[in-house]
Write a protein that holds these residues in place. Structure first.
Motif, PDB file in Angstrom:
ATOM      1  N   ALA A 145       0.820  -1.222   0.000  1.00  0.00           N
ATOM      2  CA  ALA A 145       0.000   0.000   0.000  1.00  0.00           C
ATOM      3  C   ALA A 145       0.846   1.261   0.000  1.00  0.00           C
ATOM      4  N   GLU A 155      -4.529  -4.965  -1.024  1.00  0.00           N
ATOM      5  CA  GLU A 155      -3.366  -4.157  -0.669  1.00  0.00           C
ATOM      6  C   GLU A 155      -3.018  -3.147  -1.746  1.00  0.00           C
ATOM      7  N   PRO A 212      -8.000   0.157   4.188  1.00  0.00           N
ATOM      8  CA  PRO A 212      -7.620  -0.572   2.998  1.00  0.00           C
ATOM      9  C   PRO A 212      -7.908   0.222   1.734  1.00  0.00           C
ATOM     10  N   LYS A 261      -6.119 -10.884  -1.191  1.00  0.00           N
ATOM     11  CA  LYS A 261      -5.211 -10.130  -0.327  1.00  0.00           C
ATOM     12  C   LYS A 261      -4.360  -9.157  -1.145  1.00  0.00           C
TER      13      LYS A 261
END
Length: 679
Positions: A336, A619, A482, A615
């Motif tokens: 991120a 990210e 997120p 996932k």
């Protein structure tokens, strides 16, 4: 046309790439061209290749924000132009190409007993990048920034002109280029002043207990050449802002005639630039660097520092470049990324400085690194960052809750007291504040228009802030928590296919391609079949198709291969999971071994890929996840289960499916983005 003219007109081949700044936030795609000789630049800047979508030069990619990105346009990679042309030991001058890094320059100068008078916190920046950002170091209050030490430079304009600039030769354009973010032209080479290389620095260190003590100590500093404070911004209560304050001076070299043997060797040894001791791996999980871990590290670091220490000799390289001992340290924040926010407030605005610390405390921002310095008088161009006062640079994870609103509030506080943010590190400033922070903005625009009337030079930063004409990019909204893709679903251009030869998955991609160009990564087991699929998609018009090999049963390889695929794509707006193995009609295979094989593929293999894909997408901004579940259709030919063939592709993909769409950004299930029945 002569052979020489023909060679000059052969332009570098453009390669489309996803680019981001050192903070790894908000990547964008551009056509990257890497010239091998400075003589190619005039022709390159005048070509249709760069006029279509504009162009910006890019060095080592160490600008934290989006200053060296140009979405949909061209980017000139300067790393092929890194020659050091000459060193004048008598006048203490060095002439180098714009792509030469400070690392290369310092290594060469050290052999001559010289160094640069100003260096930033890393040596891995280019000469042209240092000029475009008007970099500064620990000694700005004494020696100024890079702008004070550039004697002359050669600037290539979009018209193909090579201009020799100096304070006495078109001084207005010269200074506009210093801190001009690459928007006045491409710096092909420059002449810089140097200073003698000292054997080491002599440092005084103090450990403070809180912000007020830190400010008092830094305010009293005026005798040392270098000064910097590391601040602990996570400590609670009155301890917030406690610091390790370091002030130092270069050790004076002995007189030439009376210098003891080995003095030069000692100086060169002190500036010995080694590679990193460790390198952060590409797939470093961001959750490791969390507030509790940083809190513990800060406590250890603060307690390990001496309360008071005087006259300690420190080697030059680790003193000036402490972060360079850890290679690719920006990966510590995970996929991120992170934001470095740096601002300066003028002398007399210390109350605004205290208010900024209180703002960090009130919003509970996880500031993992904070560096505090004094700055000297302003010098340079209209967009040069430094002004006499105090500067603070903080590193914050990109997804920190409340970050956007906190920084918007901080922007107003800084602008209101006559301060400014550093454009080389910006990724989200509102354009309406730019003119308040940089009062000479209109003068810069006038000078820019003079050398670039068609607005060829542009970047994501410039378009976002209105520094240049053109289709203005919207101000970037920071994601809190997120990250979430703005292109999830059928509008997304980046498609990842797991089970890359599935006929249904490929048909979906071809249908998507009919609406808009798609960049695709095909992941599967059979590379020959993947190559055929790639050729088919390229024939359908897909501009870029990648292939990566992976078996669904090799679960230990899933994380690495998917991470590679997502890195190469720059994230995925759509991921299609087309992995499964067909059993016999009506149930599992009659043979136990076959049944176990089906379960391993359909449950373990497919489930692992699903979780790793979700996932990785989350990210990198979220997206749509399309799952094709294996099921055998009724057969009009009336084949019996024993005679019906079981079809597999290179990753054991289904031949028939039921399709579900998961938005990884919101977590709901729907038949497609924009048509979510659950809202």
């Amino acid at each position: 046309m002569s052979a020489t003219e023909l060679e000059r007109r052969v332009l570098p081949i453009a390669t489309e790439r996803s680019l981001s700044g050192w903070g790894r936030m908000h990547p964008s795609r551009a056509r990257v061209l890497r010239p091998g000789r400075a003589q190619e630049l005039p022709e390159l800047l005048g070509s249709q290749e760069v006029h279509r979508g504009g162009v910006i030069a890019r060095g080592a990619g160490r600008s934290y924000g989006d200053a060296a990105q140009n979405e949909g346009g061209a980017v000139i990679d300067m790393m092929g132009l890194r020659a050091i042309h000459s060193i004048d030991e008598q006048r203490r001058r060095v002439r180098a190409e714009g792509g030469a890094t400070l690392d290369e320059l310092l290594r060469t100068l050290a052999r001559k007993g010289m160094m640069l008078p100003v260096v930033p916190g890393t040596r891995h920046v280019t000469v042209a990048g240092a000029i475009a950002s008007d970099i500064h170091g620990k000694n700005h209050h004494r020696d100024g920034g890079m702008a004070r030490h550039v004697e002359s430079l050669t600037l290539c304009t979009p018209a193909g002109e090579l201009l020799e600039l100096s304070p006495d030769s078109d001084g207005d354009l010269f200074y506009a280029t210093l801190g001009g973010m690459g928007l006045t032209g491409v710096v092909t080479e420059a002449t810089l002043r140097t200073v003698p290389l000292p054997p080491c620095v002599i440092a005084d260190t103090d450990r403070t207990d809180g912000l007020e003590q830190t400010l008092e100590l830094m305010a009293a500093e005026d005798g040392h050449r270098y000064s910097v404070a590391w601040l602990d911004m996570l400590a609670g209560g009155a301890r917030m802002g406690r610091a390790i304050v370091s002030r130092s001076d270069p050790l004076a070299a002995p007189a030439v005639d009376g210098r003891p043997a080995g003095a030069d060797d000692r100086a060169r040894q002190g500036m010995r630039l080694r590679g990193p001791l460790l390198e952060v791996p590409r797939r470093f999980p961001g959750f490791v660097l969390r507030p509790s871990a940083v809190l513990a590290f800060n406590e250890l670091r603060w307690r390990a520092a001496p309360r008071v220490e005087r006259g300690r000799e420190l080697a030059l390289a680790p003193y000036f470049f402490p972060l360079d001992v850890l290679g690719e340290w920006n990966r510590l924040y995970g996929p991120a990324g992170f934001l470095q926010y740096q601002f300066v407030v003028p002398i007399g605005a210390e109350q605004a400085l205290r208010a900024s610390f209180e703002l960090f405390r009130r919003h509970r921002l996880p500031v993992y690194l904070a560096v505090f310095k004094r700055m000297g008088a302003s010098f340079g161009g209209p967009l040069s960052f430094p002004l006499e006062g105090w500067t603070l640079a903080v590193d914050i994870p990109a997804g920190a809750p409340g970050l956007a609103s906190a920084l918007d509030e901080l922007d107003g506080l800084i602008a209101g007291c006559g301060g400014r943010v550093y454009l080389s590190k910006d990724i989200r400033l509102r354009p309406d504040l730019l003119g308040v922070m940089y009062p000479e903005l209109e003068r810069f625009r006038e000078l820019r228009t003079r050398v670039d009337p068609e607005g060829v030079l542009r970047s994501d930063l410039a378009l976002r802030l209105g520094l240049c004409e053109g289709s203005r990019a919207p101000a970037r909204a920071l994601r809190e928590g997120p990250a979430r893709s703005e292109e999830a679903g059928s509008s997304g251009r980046r498609v990842l296919v797991l089970g890359g030869t599935s006929e249904i998955a490929l048909a979906i991609v071809r249908e998507l391609q009919r609406g808009a160009p798609r960049e695709v990564a095909l992941v599967g087991r059979d590379m020959d079949a993947l190559e055929q699929a790639r050729l088919g998609l390229e024939a359908a018009g897909c501009p870029r198709v990648l292939t990566l090999q992976l078996d669904a049963l090799e679960t230990e390889q899933h994380a690495g291969v998917l991470d590679d695929a997502l890195e190469q794509l720059g994230g995925a707006d759509i991921t299609i999971l087309a992995v499964g193995q067909l059993g016999e009609r009506g149930g599992m295979p009659s043979e136990i071994a076959d049944a176990v094989d089906v379960l391993r593929v359909n449950l373990a293999g497919s489930g692992s890929l699903l979780m790793h894909a979700a996932k990785g997408m989350r990210e990198r901004g979220g997206g749509a996840l399309v799952v094709l579940s294996p099921s055998q259709p009724s057969d009009p030919a009336g084949e019996t289960p024993s005679t019906a063939p079981r079809r597999r592709d290179s990753m054991r993909s289904p031949s028939h499916s039921e399709t579900t769409c998961m938005r990884t950004g919101c977590g709901c299930w729907s038949c497609g983005p924009g048509s979510c029945e659950r809202g």
